[in-house]
Design a protein around this motif. Structure first.
Motif, PDB file in Angstrom:
ATOM      1  N   GLU A  33      44.340  59.787  26.977  1.00  0.00           N
ATOM      2  CA  GLU A  33      45.385  58.792  27.235  1.00  0.00           C
ATOM      3  C   GLU A  33      44.733  57.423  27.368  1.00  0.00           C
ATOM      4  O   GLU A  33      43.904  57.216  28.262  1.00  0.00           O
ATOM      5  CB  GLU A  33      46.131  59.131  28.531  1.00  0.00           C
ATOM      6  N   PRO A  34      45.058  56.466  26.493  1.00  0.00           N
ATOM      7  CA  PRO A  34      44.426  55.144  26.569  1.00  0.00           C
ATOM      8  C   PRO A  34      44.735  54.460  27.901  1.00  0.00           C
ATOM      9  O   PRO A  34      45.881  54.406  28.336  1.00  0.00           O
ATOM     10  CB  PRO A  34      45.064  54.379  25.402  1.00  0.00           C
ATOM     11  N   ARG A  35      43.676  53.945  28.555  1.00  0.00           N
ATOM     12  CA  ARG A  35      43.842  53.235  29.828  1.00  0.00           C
ATOM     13  C   ARG A  35      42.902  52.056  29.850  1.00  0.00           C
ATOM     14  O   ARG A  35      41.685  52.218  29.723  1.00  0.00           O
ATOM     15  CB  ARG A  35      43.556  54.176  31.015  1.00  0.00           C
ATOM     16  N   ALA A  36      43.455  50.860  30.041  1.00  0.00           N
ATOM     17  CA  ALA A  36      42.650  49.637  29.975  1.00  0.00           C
ATOM     18  C   ALA A  36      41.651  49.534  31.116  1.00  0.00           C
ATOM     19  O   ALA A  36      40.614  48.868  30.985  1.00  0.00           O
ATOM     20  CB  ALA A  36      43.565  48.407  29.973  1.00  0.00           C
ATOM     21  N   ASN A  37      41.944  50.163  32.263  1.00  0.00           N
ATOM     22  CA  ASN A  37      41.051  50.021  33.418  1.00  0.00           C
ATOM     23  C   ASN A  37      40.288  51.312  33.709  1.00  0.00           C
ATOM     24  O   ASN A  37      39.970  51.607  34.861  1.00  0.00           O
ATOM     25  CB  ASN A  37      41.828  49.580  34.654  1.00  0.00           C
ATOM     26  N   SER A  38      39.990  52.077  32.660  1.00  0.00           N
ATOM     27  CA  SER A  38      39.111  53.227  32.874  1.00  0.00           C
ATOM     28  C   SER A  38      37.748  52.724  33.316  1.00  0.00           C
ATOM     29  O   SER A  38      37.369  51.568  33.053  1.00  0.00           O
ATOM     30  CB  SER A  38      38.973  54.032  31.585  1.00  0.00           C
ATOM     31  N   ALA A  39      36.995  53.579  34.001  1.00  0.00           N
ATOM     32  CA  ALA A  39      35.698  53.161  34.535  1.00  0.00           C
ATOM     33  C   ALA A  39      34.780  52.636  33.436  1.00  0.00           C
ATOM     34  O   ALA A  39      34.062  51.646  33.621  1.00  0.00           O
ATOM     35  CB  ALA A  39      35.034  54.328  35.272  1.00  0.00           C
ATOM     36  N   SER A  40      34.804  53.278  32.267  1.00  0.00           N
ATOM     37  CA  SER A  40      33.933  52.844  31.175  1.00  0.00           C
ATOM     38  C   SER A  40      34.296  51.446  30.694  1.00  0.00           C
ATOM     39  O   SER A  40      33.415  50.623  30.400  1.00  0.00           O
ATOM     40  CB  SER A  40      34.018  53.841  30.007  1.00  0.00           C
ATOM     41  N   ARG A  41      35.585  51.152  30.625  1.00  0.00           N
ATOM     42  CA  ARG A  41      36.004  49.846  30.107  1.00  0.00           C
ATOM     43  C   ARG A  41      35.792  48.730  31.131  1.00  0.00           C
ATOM     44  O   ARG A  41      35.625  47.571  30.772  1.00  0.00           O
ATOM     45  CB  ARG A  41      37.464  49.906  29.651  1.00  0.00           C
ATOM     46  N   VAL A  42      35.798  49.072  32.395  1.00  0.00           N
ATOM     47  CA  VAL A  42      35.548  48.084  33.445  1.00  0.00           C
ATOM     48  C   VAL A  42      34.062  47.779  33.565  1.00  0.00           C
ATOM     49  O   VAL A  42      33.657  46.651  33.860  1.00  0.00           O
ATOM     50  CB  VAL A  42      36.113  48.592  34.797  1.00  0.00           C
ATOM     51  N   ALA A  43      33.220  48.764  33.313  1.00  0.00           N
ATOM     52  CA  ALA A  43      31.782  48.649  33.551  1.00  0.00           C
ATOM     53  C   ALA A  43      31.134  47.602  32.654  1.00  0.00           C
ATOM     54  O   ALA A  43      31.628  47.295  31.567  1.00  0.00           O
ATOM     55  CB  ALA A  43      31.119  50.002  33.321  1.00  0.00           C
ATOM     56  N   ALA A  44      29.996  47.088  33.119  1.00  0.00           N
ATOM     57  CA  ALA A  44      29.235  46.113  32.333  1.00  0.00           C
ATOM     58  C   ALA A  44      28.336  46.782  31.306  1.00  0.00           C
ATOM     59  O   ALA A  44      27.710  46.106  30.498  1.00  0.00           O
ATOM     60  CB  ALA A  44      28.398  45.236  33.254  1.00  0.00           C
ATOM     61  N   GLY A  45      28.231  48.110  31.335  1.00  0.00           N
ATOM     62  CA  GLY A  45      27.431  48.810  30.338  1.00  0.00           C
ATOM     63  C   GLY A  45      25.943  48.580  30.467  1.00  0.00           C
ATOM     64  O   GLY A  45      25.206  48.559  29.477  1.00  0.00           O
TER      65      GLY A  45
END
Length: 362
Positions: A33-45
């Motif tokens: 399920e697409p989620r804009a605030n998933s941990a991966s998308r929030v992280a700086a990588g």
């Protein structure tokens, strides 16, 4: 429809595993399920080969780092887009004691591959507050995680290999041939759900602690974008005078809502690194899947061999996932073994305790 694997979850761990399984010749369907605030998308990588206040090499870094470098080079060639940015990391000493700890630690190991310079006093850069100096860490950098996930997602969508919906575990059936989900069949299913595994009836017994982290993006001028800064928080240059600052650690709130307290903590720590004026542009929160012993969770279910989990990389997913996905994919196909450090069999006793508790409640 028949597949070799269903992968549930398409954060950085699930995306890299799905890509790796496909590269290994497997037919893979991803459900996410697409989620804009998933941990991966929030992280700086971020990739940092030197861990925290203890000044220790990150776990297995001599193996993980070259594998990750090669993996992200491959993705850049595949998509013709710059995704991983190599940047030195200036680890600023907070106190003279911290400086002394590093000097003692560095005398005992060969750090030349990862330490470029040690500063025992300020570097004299006006915009940086480094009274006690610091160390310049080599081979650091950051991945554009959201861009990477977007590219891999679009590739799956174009190939018809992604169901963009929430996985409904109540629809999952275990069969002698593997698994059945709605009208889909596969030989094996791997859960890569991040912190959501705490709600998974097959793997909720694993000792995974949802850990909320908040991140800011700020805009500031006259601050050196040629390195990443680290002093209680990281400060990552992301272009055009913008920097990503993070992250907080909150074990008490399992939600994805930014808080005034988180913003205050991050801005206070940023102001301990630079005196430059700045403007907060964005504020996010996400939930990491942290594990008790700080090692990932990989392996087959103790009773249902057609189910596996690939999870628990916390803030180290960008570094760990490429190598571990390759190792796990090979192990699932009977071509190798999973390292004992990350194998979920180390927690099988918790599963049997969980079963006893469930039976007692019945």
């Amino acid at each position: 429809m028949n597949y070799d694997y269903i992968v549930v979850g398409h954060g950085i761990a699930g995306a890299i595993l799905a890509y790796t399984l496909r590269k290994q010749g497997q037919q893979v369907l991803v459900i996410d399920e697409p989620r804009a605030n998933s941990a991966s998308r929030v992280a700086a990588g971020l990739i940092n080969p030197v861990a925290g206040k203890r000044f220790a090499k990150s776990w297995l870094v001599d193996t993980l780092l070259p594998f990750a470098d090669s993996f992200y080079d491959e993705l850049e060639d595949r998509f013709q887009k710059k995704l991983f940015h190599h940047k030195p990391i200036y680890k600023i000493f907070s106190t003279i004691e911290e400086q002394n700890n590093w000097m003692a630690k560095s005398a005992g190991d060969n750090w030349s591959a990862y330490i470029g310079a040690t500063h025992t006093q300020s570097t004299g850069v006006e915009s940086v507050q480094d009274r006690f100096g610091g160390i310049m860490i080599r081979q650091g950098g950051y991945l554009l995680v959201a861009d990477t996930l977007d590219l891999l997602t679009n590739e799956l969508l174009e190939a018809g290999l992604l169901l963009p919906e929430r996985f409904d575990v109540s629809q999952l059936q275990l069969t002698e041939q593997g698994v059945s989900y709605k009208n889909i069949r596969a030989g094996h299913l791997v859960f890569c759900e991040g912190w959501q595994v705490v709600h998974n009836p097959y793997f909720r017994w694993l000792p995974l602690q949802p850990t909320k982290g908040e991140v800011l993006e700020v805009e500031t001028q006259d601050f050196n974008p040629e390195c990443i800064y680290n002093k209680a928080v990281y400060v990552v240059p992301v272009g055009e005078g913008r920097f990503k600052i993070g992250a907080t650690y909150n074990w008490r709130q399992a939600d994805e809502l930014p808080t005034p307290e988180g913003k205050a903590e991050l801005t206070e720590r940023f102001e301990q690194i630079t005196s430059q004026p700045y403007h907060v542009k964005k504020h996010w929160a996400g939930i990491r899947p942290a594990v008790r012993d700080r090692r990932p969770l990989m392996g087959r279910h103790p009773e249902h061999a057609q189910l596996s989990v690939f999870n628990g990389m916390g803030s180290k997913g960008v570094l760990m996932a490429p190598y571990l996905a390759d190792m796990f994919g090979n192990a699932l196909m009977g071509k190798g073994e999973v390292l004992p450090d990350v194998q979920i069999s180390r927690y099988y006793s918790l599963y049997y305790d969980y079963l006893k508790h469930q039976n007692h409640e019945l």
